[in-house]
Design a protein around this motif. Structure first.
Motif, PDB file in Angstrom:
ATOM      1  N   THR A 346       0.801  -1.145   0.051  1.00 49.71           N
ATOM      2  CA  THR A 346      -0.043   0.042   0.009  1.00 49.71           C
ATOM      3  C   THR A 346       0.896   1.141   0.048  1.00 49.71           C
ATOM      4  O   THR A 346       1.922   1.094   0.863  1.00 49.71           O
ATOM      5  CB  THR A 346      -1.124  -0.033   1.239  1.00 49.71           C
ATOM      6  OG1 THR A 346      -1.638  -0.954   1.267  1.00 49.71           O
ATOM      7  CG2 THR A 346      -1.892   1.339   1.286  1.00 49.71           C
ATOM      8  N   GLU A 371      -2.836  -0.879  -3.284  1.00 52.20           N
ATOM      9  CA  GLU A 371      -3.909   0.256  -3.050  1.00 52.20           C
ATOM     10  C   GLU A 371      -2.776   1.523  -3.124  1.00 52.20           C
ATOM     11  O   GLU A 371      -1.665   1.425  -2.250  1.00 52.20           O
ATOM     12  CB  GLU A 371      -4.524   0.403  -1.788  1.00 52.20           C
ATOM     13  CG  GLU A 371      -5.427   1.410  -1.492  1.00 52.20           C
ATOM     14  CD  GLU A 371      -6.495   1.277  -0.163  1.00 52.20           C
ATOM     15  OE1 GLU A 371      -7.485   1.840  -0.314  1.00 52.20           O
ATOM     16  OE2 GLU A 371      -5.845   0.565   0.643  1.00 52.20           O
ATOM     17  N   GLU A 406      -7.596  10.477  -0.244  1.00 56.21           N
ATOM     18  CA  GLU A 406      -7.485  10.303   0.944  1.00 56.21           C
ATOM     19  C   GLU A 406      -7.328  11.610   1.603  1.00 56.21           C
ATOM     20  O   GLU A 406      -5.973  12.297   1.645  1.00 56.21           O
ATOM     21  CB  GLU A 406      -6.755   9.412   1.662  1.00 56.21           C
ATOM     22  CG  GLU A 406      -6.626   9.185   3.228  1.00 56.21           C
ATOM     23  CD  GLU A 406      -8.178   8.668   3.520  1.00 56.21           C
ATOM     24  OE1 GLU A 406      -8.491   9.536   4.326  1.00 56.21           O
ATOM     25  OE2 GLU A 406      -8.473   7.731   3.061  1.00 56.21           O
ATOM     26  N   PHE A 412      -6.470   7.520   8.208  1.00 56.62           N
ATOM     27  CA  PHE A 412      -6.300   6.317   7.468  1.00 56.62           C
ATOM     28  C   PHE A 412      -4.941   5.431   8.093  1.00 56.62           C
ATOM     29  O   PHE A 412      -5.072   4.407   8.157  1.00 56.62           O
ATOM     30  CB  PHE A 412      -5.600   6.632   6.209  1.00 56.62           C
ATOM     31  CG  PHE A 412      -5.019   5.645   5.368  1.00 56.62           C
ATOM     32  CD1 PHE A 412      -5.782   4.764   4.648  1.00 56.62           C
ATOM     33  CD2 PHE A 412      -3.420   5.537   5.212  1.00 56.62           C
ATOM     34  CE1 PHE A 412      -4.941   3.389   4.310  1.00 56.62           C
ATOM     35  CE2 PHE A 412      -2.929   4.471   4.631  1.00 56.62           C
ATOM     36  CZ  PHE A 412      -3.705   3.471   4.008  1.00 56.62           C
ATOM     37  N   GLU A 415      -6.262   3.606  11.280  1.00 52.34           N
ATOM     38  CA  GLU A 415      -7.167   2.547  10.894  1.00 52.34           C
ATOM     39  C   GLU A 415      -6.418   1.340  10.048  1.00 52.34           C
ATOM     40  O   GLU A 415      -6.505   0.079  10.464  1.00 52.34           O
ATOM     41  CB  GLU A 415      -8.354   2.921  10.064  1.00 52.34           C
ATOM     42  CG  GLU A 415      -9.403   3.827  10.683  1.00 52.34           C
ATOM     43  CD  GLU A 415     -10.312   4.385   9.433  1.00 52.34           C
ATOM     44  OE1 GLU A 415     -10.396   3.842   8.367  1.00 52.34           O
ATOM     45  OE2 GLU A 415     -11.464   4.877  10.146  1.00 52.34           O
ATOM     46  N   TYR A 416      -5.461   1.825   9.284  1.00 53.45           N
ATOM     47  CA  TYR A 416      -4.544   0.913   8.722  1.00 53.45           C
ATOM     48  C   TYR A 416      -3.724  -0.004   9.718  1.00 53.45           C
ATOM     49  O   TYR A 416      -3.720  -1.266   9.844  1.00 53.45           O
ATOM     50  CB  TYR A 416      -3.605   1.541   7.854  1.00 53.45           C
ATOM     51  CG  TYR A 416      -2.573   0.462   7.062  1.00 53.45           C
ATOM     52  CD1 TYR A 416      -2.748   0.010   5.597  1.00 53.45           C
ATOM     53  CD2 TYR A 416      -1.588   0.265   7.579  1.00 53.45           C
ATOM     54  CE1 TYR A 416      -2.129  -0.953   4.774  1.00 53.45           C
ATOM     55  CE2 TYR A 416      -0.727  -0.838   6.875  1.00 53.45           C
ATOM     56  CZ  TYR A 416      -0.969  -1.193   5.613  1.00 53.45           C
ATOM     57  OH  TYR A 416      -0.082  -2.241   4.859  1.00 53.45           O
ATOM     58  N   SER A 419      -6.029  -2.329  11.532  1.00 57.06           N
ATOM     59  CA  SER A 419      -6.852  -3.618  10.978  1.00 57.06           C
ATOM     60  C   SER A 419      -5.795  -4.670  10.535  1.00 57.06           C
ATOM     61  O   SER A 419      -5.921  -5.671   9.915  1.00 57.06           O
ATOM     62  CB  SER A 419      -7.514  -3.076   9.881  1.00 57.06           C
ATOM     63  OG  SER A 419      -6.579  -2.078   8.822  1.00 57.06           O
ATOM     64  N   HIS A 420      -4.160  -4.241  10.384  1.00 53.35           N
ATOM     65  CA  HIS A 420      -3.413  -5.006   9.824  1.00 53.35           C
ATOM     66  C   HIS A 420      -2.135  -5.502  10.843  1.00 53.35           C
ATOM     67  O   HIS A 420      -1.484  -5.747  10.285  1.00 53.35           O
ATOM     68  CB  HIS A 420      -2.773  -4.232   8.579  1.00 53.35           C
ATOM     69  CG  HIS A 420      -3.501  -4.229   7.667  1.00 53.35           C
ATOM     70  ND1 HIS A 420      -4.083  -3.123   7.223  1.00 53.35           N
ATOM     71  CD2 HIS A 420      -3.854  -4.849   6.337  1.00 53.35           C
ATOM     72  CE1 HIS A 420      -4.854  -2.973   5.927  1.00 53.35           C
ATOM     73  NE2 HIS A 420      -4.647  -4.182   5.558  1.00 53.35           N
ATOM     74  N   GLN A 426       1.779  -7.467   5.084  1.00 56.82           N
ATOM     75  CA  GLN A 426       1.380  -6.444   4.589  1.00 56.82           C
ATOM     76  C   GLN A 426       2.671  -5.351   4.799  1.00 56.82           C
ATOM     77  O   GLN A 426       3.301  -5.317   5.689  1.00 56.82           O
ATOM     78  CB  GLN A 426       0.346  -5.691   5.632  1.00 56.82           C
ATOM     79  CG  GLN A 426      -1.080  -6.521   5.433  1.00 56.82           C
ATOM     80  CD  GLN A 426      -1.772  -6.433   4.141  1.00 56.82           C
ATOM     81  OE1 GLN A 426      -1.652  -5.569   3.487  1.00 56.82           O
ATOM     82  NE2 GLN A 426      -2.260  -7.560   3.542  1.00 56.82           N
ATOM     83  N   LEU A 428       3.235  -0.960   4.086  1.00 54.33           N
ATOM     84  CA  LEU A 428       2.830   0.185   3.627  1.00 54.33           C
ATOM     85  C   LEU A 428       3.924   1.087   3.514  1.00 54.33           C
ATOM     86  O   LEU A 428       4.767   1.224   4.599  1.00 54.33           O
ATOM     87  CB  LEU A 428       1.854   0.950   5.058  1.00 54.33           C
ATOM     88  CG  LEU A 428       1.385   2.608   5.052  1.00 54.33           C
ATOM     89  CD1 LEU A 428       0.817   2.722   3.840  1.00 54.33           C
ATOM     90  CD2 LEU A 428       0.852   2.976   6.034  1.00 54.33           C
TER      91      LEU A 428
END
Length: 449
Positions: A346, A371, A406, A412, A415-416, A419-420, A426, A428
């Motif tokens: 991401t 993403e 965004e 963001f 939340e990222y 959730s991960h 993952q 980022l």
């Protein structure tokens, strides 16, 4: 004027404006002459380039420190605190010393208002402050990074014995020119008579421009892939890389030049390290000091440079990188593909409207991220999400399922991460303007545990 804390002192700096445009460096010469020419007799290495200046400076600083030398360094922009711009032996200038030199700037600007040039502003002030501080501290060597360009940069009042030109690319076209040859001409302006010069990986056209300046200045040049280079590169993925350095006319069996390790990720960082090594070898020759490679090699391996592919979170994995132009994004893409190929990627990106964002958007897409989020941040020239949406609409066949804007990057990120936190595959990557990356790093330091 007296300042009682560093915040009010820096606020005064930021309030200094001038409607008279500066052309050339005569204005800075007037200012430094007023304060007694602190640039005179400073032992200096002058560093310019479109990309790689900061990392090369960091590698070179640590190599020189390993030899017991005292090292001043001047870099920009800062990431966490203004003090980072001016350092002694890798430590930012103290608040007390910073206040002291800013107070001197008040007197300087009072004087400058009596001249045709008017007040010093921003980087002009920073440059004179740096020179005054280094005159006070008397380091064995000063590593001075240009702001923009070279010949007309404020820092070019110094008479550096060694000039380093890392890369030549198209950036700041309004100031440096529309071709790489024009950029090279501006950057080669830091080369002084009879100086030594080290260049990084530069294309033949702009390199020829630099070579012309070298000849005119009766200087001596060491060019990447001509007088020196790298071989035997081995990628250790998230642990960095190893490589050997070769030098023209140096026997290949001299093992002191072999098995260098860099922890900073990417082929471009190996190249930056090799430029720093060649500059280091030149400087130690200039001062007629032998090199102790036993301590130099570990220093190179330990070099870090914040906001350059820096890991700031582990679960999930988060990196920040100030890839703010085409060359930077190209290097970042290669790094991610080579060092971190097994992660679901991401990207969170923000940039300045002064850059060619239309050219950079396809580069971001070429990462093939899961993403891509385009966001905005607090800077007068920052791209807004509306600006980015207009760009998205201009590029045909963009899949807006995975490319979108965004508005609230803080939300963001929160939340990222939540959730991960149990997803080990993952990744980022937060990139773009160094001013944006600075905000991100500060946000993580203050709000993310």
């Amino acid at each position: 004027m007296k300042f009682y804390n560093v915040h009010t002192a820096i606020e005064w700096l930021n309030q200094q404006t001038n409607d008279i445009s500066r052309v050339g460096i005569d204005k800075i010469r007037v200012a430094v002459n007023y304060v007694g020419n602190p640039e005179k007799d400073l032992p200096a290495i002058h560093i310019t380039g479109t990309n790689g200046k900061g990392s090369t400076t960091a590698f070179l600083r640590d190599l020189l420190l390993s030899q017991g030398l005292t090292v001043g360094s001047f870099t920009s922009p800062h990431i966490m605190r203004f003090n980072e711009r001016i350092m002694m032996n890798g430590e930012p200038i103290s608040d007390q010393d910073l206040i002291e030199v800013i107070e001197q700037m008040v007197e300087v600007n009072t004087y400058m208002e009596t001249t045709p040039y008017g007040k010093l502003v921003f980087f002009e002030l920073y440059t004179v402050m740096m020179l005054l501080y280094f005159r006070k501290m008397q380091p064995d060597v000063c590593l001075i990074e240009v702001g923009i360009g070279g010949e007309n940069d404020c820092t070019n009042v110094i008479d550096a014995q060694l000039a380093v030109l890392t890369t030549i690319g198209l950036d700041h076209a309004d100031k440096l020119g529309d071709t790489k040859e024009e950029v090279a001409h501006e950057k080669a302006g830091i080369i002084k008579p009879f100086a030594r010069v080290v260049t990084g990986l530069i294309e033949p056209g702009p390199l020829a421009v630099i070579e012309q300046r070298v000849e005119a200045m009766h200087a001596h040049i060491d060019r990447f892939n001509v007088e020196y280079g790298i071989t035997d590169i081995f990628n250790h993925f998230e642990q960095g890389s190893t490589f050997n350095l070769w030098q023209k006319n140096i026997p290949a069996d001299e093992t002191q030049q072999n098995n260098f390790v860099v922890s900073m990720l990417g082929l471009h960082q190996i190249q930056n390290a090799s430029v720093a090594l060649q500059a280091f070898i030149n400087w130690m020759d200039i001062i007629e000091r032998p090199i102790d490679w036993v301590v130099a090699k570990p220093a190179l391996q330990q070099t870090k440079w914040i906001a350059r592919m820096e890991r700031i979170y582990n679960e999930p994995l988060v990196y920040i990188d100030g890839a703010h132009n085409v060359a930077g994004l190209t290097a970042l893409r290669q790094l991610v593909q080579e060092h971190l190929p097994h992660y679901q990627l991401t990207i969170l990106y923000a940039g300045l409207s002064t850059k060619n964002q239309l050219a950079q958007l396809p580069l971001l897409l070429s990462f093939e991220p899961h993403e891509l989020l385009l966001t905005e941040f607090n800077h007068p020239h920052a791209m807004t999400v509306d600006n980015f949406q207009e760009l998205i609409d201009q590029v045909p066949k963009i899949d807006t399922q995975y490319v979108h804007v965004e508005r609230n990057w803080q939300q963001f990120i929160d939340e990222y991460l939540l959730s991960h936190q149990t997803n080990t595959n993952q990744l980022l990557v937060i990139t773009g303007s160094l001013y944006f990356v600075s905000e991100i790093r500060q946000y993580f330091a203050q709000n993310v545990k």
